[in-house]
Design an enzyme around this catalytic site. Sequence first.
Site, short mmCIF file in Angstrom:
data_model
loop_
_atom_site.label_atom_id
_atom_site.label_comp_id
_atom_site.label_asym_id
_atom_site.label_seq_id
_atom_site.Cartn_x
_atom_site.Cartn_y
_atom_site.Cartn_z
N CYS A 185 0.83 -1.21 0.00
CA CYS A 185 0.00 0.00 0.00
C CYS A 185 0.86 1.26 0.00
O CYS A 185 1.96 1.28 0.55
CB CYS A 185 -0.87 0.03 1.25
SG CYS A 185 -1.90 -1.42 1.41
N ARG A 218 5.10 0.22 -6.12
CA ARG A 218 5.09 -0.60 -4.90
C ARG A 218 4.14 -1.79 -5.03
O ARG A 218 4.21 -2.73 -4.25
CB ARG A 218 4.65 0.27 -3.70
CG ARG A 218 5.61 1.38 -3.39
CD ARG A 218 4.99 2.39 -2.45
NE ARG A 218 4.81 1.87 -1.11
CZ ARG A 218 5.70 1.96 -0.14
NH1 ARG A 218 6.85 2.55 -0.38
NH2 ARG A 218 5.47 1.48 1.05
N TRP A 241 -2.90 -2.70 -1.70
CA TRP A 241 -2.47 -4.05 -2.06
C TRP A 241 -3.21 -4.97 -1.09
O TRP A 241 -2.94 -4.95 0.11
CB TRP A 241 -0.96 -4.15 -1.90
CG TRP A 241 -0.35 -5.41 -2.44
CD1 TRP A 241 -0.08 -5.69 -3.74
CD2 TRP A 241 0.09 -6.54 -1.69
NE1 TRP A 241 0.51 -6.93 -3.84
CE2 TRP A 241 0.61 -7.48 -2.62
CE3 TRP A 241 0.08 -6.89 -0.33
CZ2 TRP A 241 1.12 -8.71 -2.22
CZ3 TRP A 241 0.60 -8.11 0.05
CH2 TRP A 241 1.11 -9.01 -0.89
N ASN A 258 -1.64 1.88 5.81
CA ASN A 258 -0.69 0.90 5.26
C ASN A 258 -0.25 0.03 6.44
O ASN A 258 0.07 0.55 7.50
CB ASN A 258 0.50 1.67 4.66
CG ASN A 258 1.62 0.76 4.18
OD1 ASN A 258 1.46 -0.45 4.15
ND2 ASN A 258 2.73 1.37 3.80
N GLY A 259 -0.28 -1.30 6.26
CA GLY A 259 0.14 -2.18 7.36
C GLY A 259 -0.96 -3.17 7.70
O GLY A 259 -1.90 -3.36 6.92
N GLU A 294 18.58 -16.90 -8.67
CA GLU A 294 18.10 -15.56 -8.99
C GLU A 294 17.49 -15.53 -10.40
O GLU A 294 16.46 -14.88 -10.62
CB GLU A 294 19.27 -14.56 -8.83
CG GLU A 294 18.97 -13.14 -9.23
CD GLU A 294 17.85 -12.47 -8.43
OE1 GLU A 294 17.34 -13.05 -7.47
OE2 GLU A 294 17.44 -11.36 -8.84
N LYS A 342 13.67 -14.43 -11.21
CA LYS A 342 13.34 -13.36 -12.16
C LYS A 342 12.33 -13.86 -13.19
O LYS A 342 11.36 -13.19 -13.49
CB LYS A 342 14.58 -12.85 -12.91
CG LYS A 342 15.57 -12.01 -12.14
CD LYS A 342 15.10 -10.60 -11.84
CE LYS A 342 14.40 -10.54 -10.52
NZ LYS A 342 15.17 -10.30 -9.35
N GLU A 361 8.78 -14.51 -11.67
CA GLU A 361 8.01 -13.37 -11.17
C GLU A 361 7.51 -12.45 -12.27
O GLU A 361 6.44 -11.87 -12.13
CB GLU A 361 8.74 -12.60 -10.07
CG GLU A 361 9.95 -11.85 -10.49
CD GLU A 361 10.65 -11.18 -9.30
OE1 GLU A 361 10.00 -10.81 -8.34
OE2 GLU A 361 11.89 -11.03 -9.37
N HIS A 407 19.79 -36.48 -8.68
CA HIS A 407 19.14 -36.89 -7.43
C HIS A 407 17.65 -36.58 -7.45
O HIS A 407 17.01 -36.55 -6.40
CB HIS A 407 19.83 -36.21 -6.24
CG HIS A 407 21.28 -36.57 -6.13
ND1 HIS A 407 21.71 -37.81 -5.75
CD2 HIS A 407 22.40 -35.87 -6.43
CE1 HIS A 407 23.03 -37.86 -5.78
NE2 HIS A 407 23.48 -36.69 -6.20
N LYS A 463 6.41 -4.13 -4.41
CA LYS A 463 7.83 -3.79 -4.38
C LYS A 463 8.37 -3.82 -2.97
O LYS A 463 9.42 -4.35 -2.69
CB LYS A 463 8.02 -2.40 -5.01
CG LYS A 463 9.47 -1.94 -5.04
CD LYS A 463 10.29 -2.80 -5.97
CE LYS A 463 11.76 -2.43 -5.99
NZ LYS A 463 12.55 -3.52 -6.60
C1 F6R Z 1 12.53 -10.10 -6.43
C2 F6R Z 1 12.39 -9.11 -5.38
C3 F6R Z 1 12.05 -9.59 -4.01
C4 F6R Z 1 12.83 -8.76 -2.98
C5 F6R Z 1 12.38 -9.13 -1.55
C6 F6R Z 1 13.21 -8.40 -0.50
O1 F6R Z 1 12.86 -9.49 -7.66
O2 F6R Z 1 12.52 -7.95 -5.62
O3 F6R Z 1 12.30 -10.95 -3.86
O4 F6R Z 1 14.20 -9.00 -3.15
O5 F6R Z 1 11.03 -8.82 -1.39
O6 F6R Z 1 13.08 -7.03 -0.64
P1 F6R Z 1 14.14 -6.04 0.01
O7 F6R Z 1 15.43 -6.26 -0.68
O8 F6R Z 1 13.57 -4.66 -0.24
O9 F6R Z 1 14.19 -6.37 1.47
#
Ligand code: F6R
Length: 607
Positions: free
Chosen positions: A2, A27, A72, A96-97, A480, A484, A487, A503, A602
């Site tokens: 949010c 976000r 959100w 927010n929260g 990673e 990527k 997501e 395995h 985000k």
């Molecule tokens: C993936 C991504 C998330 C963040 C995770 C931690 O692309 O962005 O997996 O890495 O939510 O976020 P931070 O780094 O802000 O603590």
Amino acid sequence: MCGIVAAAASSNIVSVLIEGLKKLEYRGYDSAGLAVIGSQQIERVRSVGRVAELEKGAAGTQSSTGIAHTRWATHGAPCERNAHPHVSGHIAVVHNGIIENHEALRTELSAQGYIFTSDTDTESIAHLIESVQKTEPDLFKAVQQATRRLIGAYAIAVIDQRHPGKVIVAREGSPLLLGVGEAGHYAASDASALLQVTRNMVYLENGDIAELGANTLRIADAAGQAVERPVHVSELSAAAVELGEYQHYMQKEIFEQPQALGNTLEMIGGSKSSQPGIFGADAASILADVDSILILACGTSSHAGLTARYWLEAIAGVPCNVEIASEYRYRVSVPNPRQLIVVISQSGETADTLAALQHAKAKGQAKTLAICNVPESAIVRESALRFITRAGPEIGVASTKAFTTQLAALFLLTLVVAKVKGRLSEADEASYQEQLRHLPVAVNKVLALEPAIKAWAQRFANKSDALFLGRGRHYPIALEGALKLKEISYIHAEAYPAGELKHGPLALVDANMPVITVAPNDELLEKLKSNLQEVRARGGELYVFADGDSEIEGSEGVNIIKLPEHYGQLSPILHVIPLQLLSYHAALVKGTDVDKPRNLAKSVTVE
Ligand code: F6R
């Protein structure tokens, strides 16, 4: 997650609210809304979907005082009824929260006759403030009293038709900052929303409540005492959060990596020494006594930690563990006061990472270091040592430049710890420093491979699954790459250390399974080649990222792209870049919303 924007000014603020919400879109959200003090009553507009829809609905609305929100969904489906602001009588609230005791509040307030029209926890805040106002007409004091009854994390903004010209905001756990403008005061979840009106920001502490007027600002702390909080001049430039020549923020941020790395490594520009001071004034004494390291993080940031583990043990000789923050915080673990806790976070507000840090401190682990991209964030403020990555604002939900700058910071940490422990020769130090300085150029050369990577993306964008393989310090890079891809393109992807294939996961391999392999020319290449044979023998199609000097050639079913240079220990920083580009282009082919993938946010400020 949010986003909140609020304003009390001397002229119409509706466009400020809308522009602010647009800056917070990154976000992640599923509905949006705003409420302003109207000529007769609160005027509220809400819509499901994009802020652009809300903007249409709010055309013609005018006021000098208002609050706005992107939601959100946590409690209740994403629909207009659940969108903020929530109204009770004369007041409107955005939040927010998560309010953990919202069910008890709902029962209590329903018994008092309040009718709930949404499924949200936020609506109970609106009714609670309204109910407190029956005995406490002062809005500031009513919010103060009401927030004392809330359990959980929140940032809120409140307006009251009977108190035109005022916005009351409060925070506990969730981020909220104030903007001090020439003709108004503002509040928002992050600075990018307020750069349109001011660069002067005030960061609220947990428990703070503030009253914003066009020309007035007062703040009280958790104990109810009036306080002054310092004004920081934000270094963010409005241009840094604009798309410019790019189609998507993710694309922009991938291509900003040479600059982001250059900025992050600036402090080693002329010098040849790895000084503890880059992690804070007390770093030398804290690090000298460290006997092991525990890295805590979530998602992409945890992959940076997993990579660093290889460096810290191989170069600095210090035992290192990496744990997902949400697991660590609820696990019964054995505290070690000599252990360095390293928390890694782009946003510095990730609820699980922050809680893991607090959990470690509560268990007596006082040696803490934050590696973070946001200087004033909660995680930085709560850590004894800090290193601020200088990636600049990261708007795309999929983390890219934050990840590579975290890796750069962690490599610096490795060198500093190795030096403190007497394990780094002058020659090695100078050689690593030289490689770090050359990184921006090396990354640029990898970015130039984009056309070949784009062609690959066309070929497997219609697949429903993908396997990623890596070994050693490139296994976290495979993790990673898989994260990527899933997501932003919604293709199901898994990553394995290549030695694990036989395995179990080898059973999945057939002609429909693309196998993306990170294959630098390191000490494990020969082993990796045998693993690739295992895939080929089962008909799997290989997409291999090798190095220029690797003796590995393409053939039927074996597609190869060679990175220009082999980069030794720092090779993970280069090898993640083609995986970022591959996901980006696969997502483009699939037509997904690259910067705002479904269901994701985000900044994950709830647990
Ligand atoms: C993936 C991504 C998330 C963040 C995770 C931690 O692309 O962005 O997996 O890495 O939510 O976020 P931070 O780094 O802000 O603590």
